[in-house]
Design a protein around this motif. Structure first.
Motif, mmCIF file in Angstrom:
data_model
loop_
_atom_site.group_PDB
_atom_site.id
_atom_site.type_symbol
_atom_site.label_atom_id
_atom_site.label_comp_id
_atom_site.label_asym_id
_atom_site.label_seq_id
_atom_site.Cartn_x
_atom_site.Cartn_y
_atom_site.Cartn_z
ATOM 1 N N VAL A 106 1.001 -0.885 0.284
ATOM 2 C CA VAL A 106 -0.063 -0.073 -0.096
ATOM 3 C C VAL A 106 1.235 0.825 0.266
ATOM 4 O O VAL A 106 2.459 0.759 0.467
ATOM 5 N N GLY A 107 0.212 2.354 -1.083
ATOM 6 C CA GLY A 107 0.734 3.578 -0.624
ATOM 7 C C GLY A 107 0.808 4.294 0.709
ATOM 8 O O GLY A 107 0.046 4.462 1.329
ATOM 9 N N LEU A 108 2.154 4.823 1.481
ATOM 10 C CA LEU A 108 1.104 5.532 2.260
ATOM 11 C C LEU A 108 0.578 6.948 2.379
ATOM 12 O O LEU A 108 0.391 7.045 3.621
ATOM 13 N N ASP A 109 -0.226 6.987 1.061
ATOM 14 C CA ASP A 109 -0.555 7.882 0.628
ATOM 15 C C ASP A 109 -1.760 7.163 1.897
ATOM 16 O O ASP A 109 -3.133 8.095 2.474
ATOM 17 N N ARG A 110 -2.279 5.871 1.367
ATOM 18 C CA ARG A 110 -3.315 5.584 2.294
ATOM 19 C C ARG A 110 -3.529 5.449 3.519
ATOM 20 O O ARG A 110 -4.304 5.097 4.345
ATOM 21 N N VAL A 111 -2.464 5.201 4.284
ATOM 22 C CA VAL A 111 -2.225 5.626 5.738
ATOM 23 C C VAL A 111 -2.407 6.543 6.453
ATOM 24 O O VAL A 111 -3.050 6.784 7.378
ATOM 25 N N LEU A 112 -1.677 7.453 5.807
ATOM 26 C CA LEU A 112 -2.394 9.131 6.102
ATOM 27 C C LEU A 112 -3.898 9.119 6.026
ATOM 28 O O LEU A 112 -3.702 9.968 6.222
ATOM 29 N N ALA A 113 -4.726 8.609 4.915
ATOM 30 C CA ALA A 113 -6.054 9.019 5.170
ATOM 31 C C ALA A 113 -6.099 7.988 5.736
ATOM 32 O O ALA A 113 -7.501 7.647 6.022
ATOM 33 N N GLY A 114 -5.893 7.073 6.507
ATOM 34 C CA GLY A 114 -6.201 6.789 6.908
ATOM 35 C C GLY A 114 -6.911 4.979 7.245
ATOM 36 O O GLY A 114 -7.663 4.610 8.322
ATOM 37 N N GLU A 115 -6.430 4.777 6.392
ATOM 38 C CA GLU A 115 -6.816 2.722 6.510
ATOM 39 C C GLU A 115 -5.650 1.896 6.855
ATOM 40 O O GLU A 115 -5.861 0.612 6.535
ATOM 41 N N ARG A 116 -5.086 2.225 7.575
ATOM 42 C CA ARG A 116 -3.771 1.417 7.729
ATOM 43 C C ARG A 116 -3.063 2.223 8.978
ATOM 44 O O ARG A 116 -2.954 3.540 8.570
ATOM 45 N N ARG A 117 -2.783 1.680 10.230
ATOM 46 C CA ARG A 117 -1.972 2.403 11.404
ATOM 47 C C ARG A 117 -0.377 2.214 11.715
ATOM 48 O O ARG A 117 -0.200 0.720 11.047
ATOM 49 N N LEU A 118 0.341 2.436 11.766
ATOM 50 C CA LEU A 118 1.650 2.001 11.700
ATOM 51 C C LEU A 118 1.822 2.782 12.731
ATOM 52 O O LEU A 118 1.768 3.367 13.896
ATOM 53 N N ASP A 119 3.087 1.951 13.657
ATOM 54 C CA ASP A 119 3.135 1.986 14.544
ATOM 55 C C ASP A 119 4.655 2.932 15.144
ATOM 56 O O ASP A 119 5.379 2.679 13.896
ATOM 57 N N PRO A 120 5.692 3.030 15.986
ATOM 58 C CA PRO A 120 6.196 3.862 15.809
ATOM 59 C C PRO A 120 7.840 3.831 15.764
ATOM 60 O O PRO A 120 8.370 3.362 14.852
ATOM 61 N N GLY A 121 8.087 1.947 15.287
ATOM 62 C CA GLY A 121 8.166 1.091 14.652
ATOM 63 C C GLY A 121 8.043 0.953 13.860
ATOM 64 O O GLY A 121 9.496 0.401 12.962
ATOM 65 N N GLN A 122 7.762 0.299 12.984
ATOM 66 C CA GLN A 122 6.891 0.457 11.675
ATOM 67 C C GLN A 122 7.206 1.272 10.501
ATOM 68 O O GLN A 122 8.020 1.798 9.726
ATOM 69 N N MET A 123 7.271 2.844 11.479
ATOM 70 C CA MET A 123 7.416 4.585 10.573
ATOM 71 C C MET A 123 8.721 4.125 10.870
ATOM 72 O O MET A 123 9.201 4.480 10.069
ATOM 73 N N MET A 124 10.298 3.482 12.183
ATOM 74 C CA MET A 124 11.428 4.188 12.307
ATOM 75 C C MET A 124 11.638 2.836 10.783
ATOM 76 O O MET A 124 12.789 3.523 9.937
ATOM 77 N N SER A 125 11.263 0.972 10.932
ATOM 78 C CA SER A 125 11.719 0.662 9.967
ATOM 79 C C SER A 125 11.879 1.221 8.078
ATOM 80 O O SER A 125 12.718 1.658 7.243
ATOM 81 N N TRP A 126 10.384 1.786 8.509
ATOM 82 C CA TRP A 126 10.607 2.566 6.930
ATOM 83 C C TRP A 126 11.246 3.682 6.175
ATOM 84 O O TRP A 126 11.893 4.086 5.447
ATOM 85 N N LEU A 127 11.310 4.579 7.385
ATOM 86 C CA LEU A 127 12.395 5.922 7.398
ATOM 87 C C LEU A 127 13.581 5.068 7.362
ATOM 88 O O LEU A 127 14.537 5.294 6.255
ATOM 89 N N SER A 150 7.188 12.314 -1.987
ATOM 90 C CA SER A 150 6.061 12.268 -1.046
ATOM 91 C C SER A 150 4.712 11.047 -1.162
ATOM 92 O O SER A 150 5.465 9.707 -1.066
ATOM 93 N N PRO A 151 3.772 10.989 -0.512
ATOM 94 C CA PRO A 151 3.827 9.684 0.471
ATOM 95 C C PRO A 151 2.566 8.814 -0.260
ATOM 96 O O PRO A 151 3.299 7.467 -0.879
ATOM 97 N N LYS A 152 2.662 8.816 -1.745
ATOM 98 C CA LYS A 152 2.061 8.326 -3.099
ATOM 99 C C LYS A 152 3.037 7.757 -4.013
ATOM 100 O O LYS A 152 3.170 6.241 -4.474
ATOM 101 N N LYS A 153 4.678 7.909 -2.969
ATOM 102 C CA LYS A 153 5.996 7.385 -3.417
ATOM 103 C C LYS A 153 6.611 5.870 -3.322
ATOM 104 O O LYS A 153 7.667 5.938 -3.352
ATOM 105 N N ILE A 154 6.410 6.166 -2.203
ATOM 106 C CA ILE A 154 6.638 4.718 -0.874
ATOM 107 C C ILE A 154 5.645 4.432 -0.780
ATOM 108 O O ILE A 154 4.103 4.524 -0.193
ATOM 109 N N LEU A 155 6.375 3.018 -1.492
ATOM 110 C CA LEU A 155 5.208 1.745 -1.116
ATOM 111 C C LEU A 155 5.204 0.543 -0.015
ATOM 112 O O LEU A 155 6.627 0.574 0.191
ATOM 113 N N LEU A 156 4.251 0.090 0.778
ATOM 114 C CA LEU A 156 4.823 -0.685 2.137
ATOM 115 C C LEU A 156 4.200 -1.952 2.102
ATOM 116 O O LEU A 156 3.334 -2.215 1.759
ATOM 117 N N ARG A 157 4.543 -3.170 1.614
ATOM 118 C CA ARG A 157 4.548 -4.189 1.582
ATOM 119 C C ARG A 157 4.277 -5.055 3.120
ATOM 120 O O ARG A 157 4.330 -3.875 4.126
#
Length: 307
Positions: A106-127, A150-157
């Motif tokens: 999923v693109g981080l734009d969908r995470v930003l839109a609230g479709e998925r939640r990321l915990d601090p560790g997941q945030m640190m991992s993709w960064l 931008s958020p839509k240019k980053i995909l997270l498996r």
């Protein structure tokens, strides 16, 4: 001749054929499909149709993207697989197609839109993973600048692996995520770090970049989201409006994050070995140059954060 591509159509490359399964996204003159190679491998196929071009620049842009991706090899950038000219079949539209590794995420734009939640560790991992990708790109000769992070240019498996995509849109950054200098001159390494930092902060805050609080010309990181002090200070340096004052080295950013690996790595997947490798490389470079190594605490003059 029909001037569109339809699901179920088969396109033939130099060595393989690809059956279009379903559309993943569409631009003004292009469409991206999930396709299946004849050996069963799923791929992402981006097709640009000449009959739908608003300007020839779009064709040249895809040609540049193909040439660039063929030369790249990094675990957080989808692999180039193939490309082809369209139109040899008289019943098919004329155009150009790029075939890449398919990222089922999923693109981080969908995470930003609230479709998925990321915990601090997941945030640190993709960064961390995206900083590794930028460190690789910026050390190439000549350096490769994405220019449109931008958020839509980053995909997270689902397994947490992050991928940087959208190289064809370099220089066409999204409003709010584009560094100030990109409006008047070509993007540089610091522009990519600006876009990455703004993306991280927007996702952490749950707000688009344009809605984040500001102090003067700069985003107020501490007011935007509750973050680890080390991360907040790093983002503030990456978001400096003046490119001459902004942190523009992804390896240094990784070095500053390294003390956090003990807090996040073992339980939440941050790639500690990669951080250690970058730190060792930086230390060797600074010793060779006759300078003391860049200690992580030196990057935080206003506070010392213990591991």
């Amino acid at each position: 001749m029909e001037d569109t591509l339809q699901e179920g159509a088969t396109l033939r490359g130099s060595e393989h054929s690809y059956e279009l399964q379903r559309e993943l996204g569409r631009g003004e003159a292009s469409a991206t499909f999930l396709a299946q190679r004849e050996d069963g491998q799923p791929v992402a196929l981006k097709a640009l149709l000449i009959g739908q071009l608003g300007k020839w620049d779009e064709h040249e842009q895809l040609e540049r993207e193909i040439a660039l991706l063929r030369a790249l090899d990094h675990p957080h950038i989808p692999d180039y697989l193939d490309h082809m000219k369209l139109g040899d079949d008289p019943d098919a539209p004329t155009g150009l197609a790029l075939v890449q590794e398919h990222v089922d995420g999923v693109g981080l734009d969908r995470v930003l839109a609230g479709e998925r939640r990321l915990d601090p560790g997941q945030m640190m991992s993709w960064l961390t993973q995206l900083l590794e990708a930028l460190a690789y790109l910026h050390q190439l000769s000549p350096p490769v600048v994405h220019g449109g992070i931008s958020p839509k240019k980053i995909l997270l498996r689902e397994d947490g692996t992050a991928f940087l995509v959208g190289f064809g849109s370099a220089g066409e950054g999204e409003l709010g995520y584009t560094a100030p200098e990109q409006h008047v001159e070509a993007a540089g390494a610091g522009s990519d770090l600006f876009g990455l930092a703004m993306t991280f902060l927007a996702v952490a805050a749950g707000e688009e970049a344009s809605a984040l609080p500001q102090v003067g010309a700069q985003v107020d990181v501490k007011a935007a989201a509750r973050l680890d002090a080390r991360v907040a200070q790093l983002l503030q340096r990456m978001l400096e409006p003046d490119p001459a004052c902004r942190l523009d080295d992804a390896r240094v950013a990784l070095e500053q994050l390294r003390p956090l690996r003990g807090r996040y790595a073992e339980r939440e997947g941050v790639q500690a070995p990669a951080m250690q490798q970058v730190a060792a490389q930086l230390q060797a470079e600074h010793i060779t140059a006759g300078r003391p190594r860049v200690a992580s605490d030196e990057l935080l003059p206003s506070e010392r954060i213990r591991e």
